[in-house]
Design a protein around this motif. Structure first.
Motif, PDB file in Angstrom:
ATOM      1  N   UNK A  56       2.170   7.404   1.971  1.00  9.26           N
ATOM      2  CA  UNK A  56       2.170   6.400   0.915  1.00  9.26           C
ATOM      3  C   UNK A  56       3.455   5.592   0.966  1.00  9.26           C
ATOM      4  N   UNK A  57       3.408   4.407   0.368  1.00  9.53           N
ATOM      5  CA  UNK A  57       4.590   3.561   0.228  1.00  9.53           C
ATOM      6  C   UNK A  57       4.925   3.486  -1.247  1.00  9.53           C
ATOM      7  N   UNK A  76       2.268   1.809  -3.681  1.00  9.98           N
ATOM      8  CA  UNK A  76       1.700   0.518  -3.338  1.00  9.98           C
ATOM      9  C   UNK A  76       0.214   0.695  -3.024  1.00  9.98           C
ATOM     10  N   UNK A  77      -0.583  -0.299  -3.387  1.00 10.73           N
ATOM     11  CA  UNK A  77      -2.013  -0.282  -3.087  1.00 10.73           C
ATOM     12  C   UNK A  77      -2.223   0.011  -1.604  1.00 10.73           C
ATOM     13  N   UNK A  78      -3.190   0.874  -1.309  1.00  8.94           N
ATOM     14  CA  UNK A  78      -3.435   1.285   0.073  1.00  8.94           C
ATOM     15  C   UNK A  78      -3.822   0.119   0.986  1.00  8.94           C
ATOM     16  N   UNK A  79      -4.351  -0.958   0.411  1.00  9.99           N
ATOM     17  CA  UNK A  79      -4.678  -2.133   1.222  1.00  9.99           C
ATOM     18  C   UNK A  79      -3.444  -2.617   1.964  1.00  9.99           C
ATOM     19  N   UNK A  85       2.498   1.060   6.930  1.00  8.86           N
ATOM     20  CA  UNK A  85       2.694   2.319   7.644  1.00  8.86           C
ATOM     21  C   UNK A  85       2.258   2.211   9.105  1.00  8.86           C
ATOM     22  N   UNK A  86       1.118   1.577   9.343  1.00 12.16           N
ATOM     23  CA  UNK A  86       0.645   1.451  10.724  1.00 12.16           C
ATOM     24  C   UNK A  86       1.590   0.598  11.563  1.00 12.16           C
ATOM     25  N   UNK A 111      11.453   6.103   5.428  1.00 13.80           N
ATOM     26  CA  UNK A 111      11.067   6.061   4.029  1.00 13.80           C
ATOM     27  C   UNK A 111      10.831   4.609   3.604  1.00 13.80           C
ATOM     28  N   UNK A 112       9.574   4.158   3.553  1.00 16.82           N
ATOM     29  CA  UNK A 112       9.283   2.784   3.141  1.00 16.82           C
ATOM     30  C   UNK A 112       9.028   2.680   1.642  1.00 16.82           C
TER      31      UNK A 112
END
Length: 215
Positions: A56-57, A76-79, A85-86, A111-112
């Motif tokens: 997660x961010x 943050x929203x996974x969208x 992350x990718x 760590x983002x």
């Protein structure tokens, strides 16, 4: 040194704001994105081989943190998180590092986080990572050896911060060093496709302008 860094980043942000107001200035939001990186020049990146990163961010919406150890923060929203992350993983893999589980004693942990506050200090957020950082509890934290990260003043909504820590290189007070920092200011405006492309391009730029990371 710290004052000079503050002045430099502040000047860049102000210049971008002025450019946006000029009739012949930037026409699109992606022209105003700013990518800043800093690192510990004495750190041997080539000696490190593995890294871990959360799923997660973290999303930070307040300059003043009211957060209890053990709690999980807002994400943050996974969208957008998946893109962030990718992109980080792709760059780390391309530089010669190998992703491992956080329990596998990684050499580096990234760590983002995304902030929507007006001012952020890089010293702000170690409590946020109690849910992820392996083997640590109350009293731990990190520091920035050999350089001072700047204060980030928000120009537009959305600043992505990436901190690269070296958990196996503790100092005498058991603080974990942050050996590289990336700051991308001006994101999260526009439609989903536009934001995702700008996030990916800006993260690529942050690694591209950090050749010392390559193994």
């Amino acid at each position: 040194m710290m004052r000079k860094i503050y002045q430099l980043l502040f000047s860049v942000l102000i210049a971008s704001s002025i450019l946006a107001c000029k009739p012949d200035g930037a026409e699109y939001v992606d022209e105003l994105d700013i990518v800043y990186t800093n690192y510990d020049a004495g750190f041997d990146f080539q000696s490190k081989g593995t890294y871990a990163i959360p799923d997660n961010v973290i999303k930070i919406t307040d300059q003043f943190i009211d957060f209890n150890p053990g709690d999980e923060p807002e994400y943050v929203d996974q969208v957008y998180a998946v893109t962030i992350l990718n992109s980080i993983k792709s760059n780390m893999d391309g530089l010669g590092y190998r992703q491992v589980d956080p329990s596998a004693n990684p050499d580096l942990i990234l760590l983002p986080s995304v902030t929507q506050t007006d001012q952020v200090f890089f010293y702000y957020d170690w409590w946020y990572w109690n849910w992820f950082y392996p083997g640590w509890g109350p009293g731990w934290g990190w520091y920035y050896p050999g350089y001072y990260p700047p204060q980030v003043s928000r120009v537009r909504t959305g600043t992505l911060m990436i901190q690269m820590t070296s958990p196996n290189d503790l100092d005498a007070t058991d603080k974990i060093p942050v050996v590289w920092t990336g700051v991308i200011n001006g994101l999260l405006e526009g439609n989903t496709n536009s934001i995702s492309k700008r996030v990916n391009d800006s993260i690529n730029q942050s690694f591209s302008q950090s050749p010392y990371l390559k193994k």
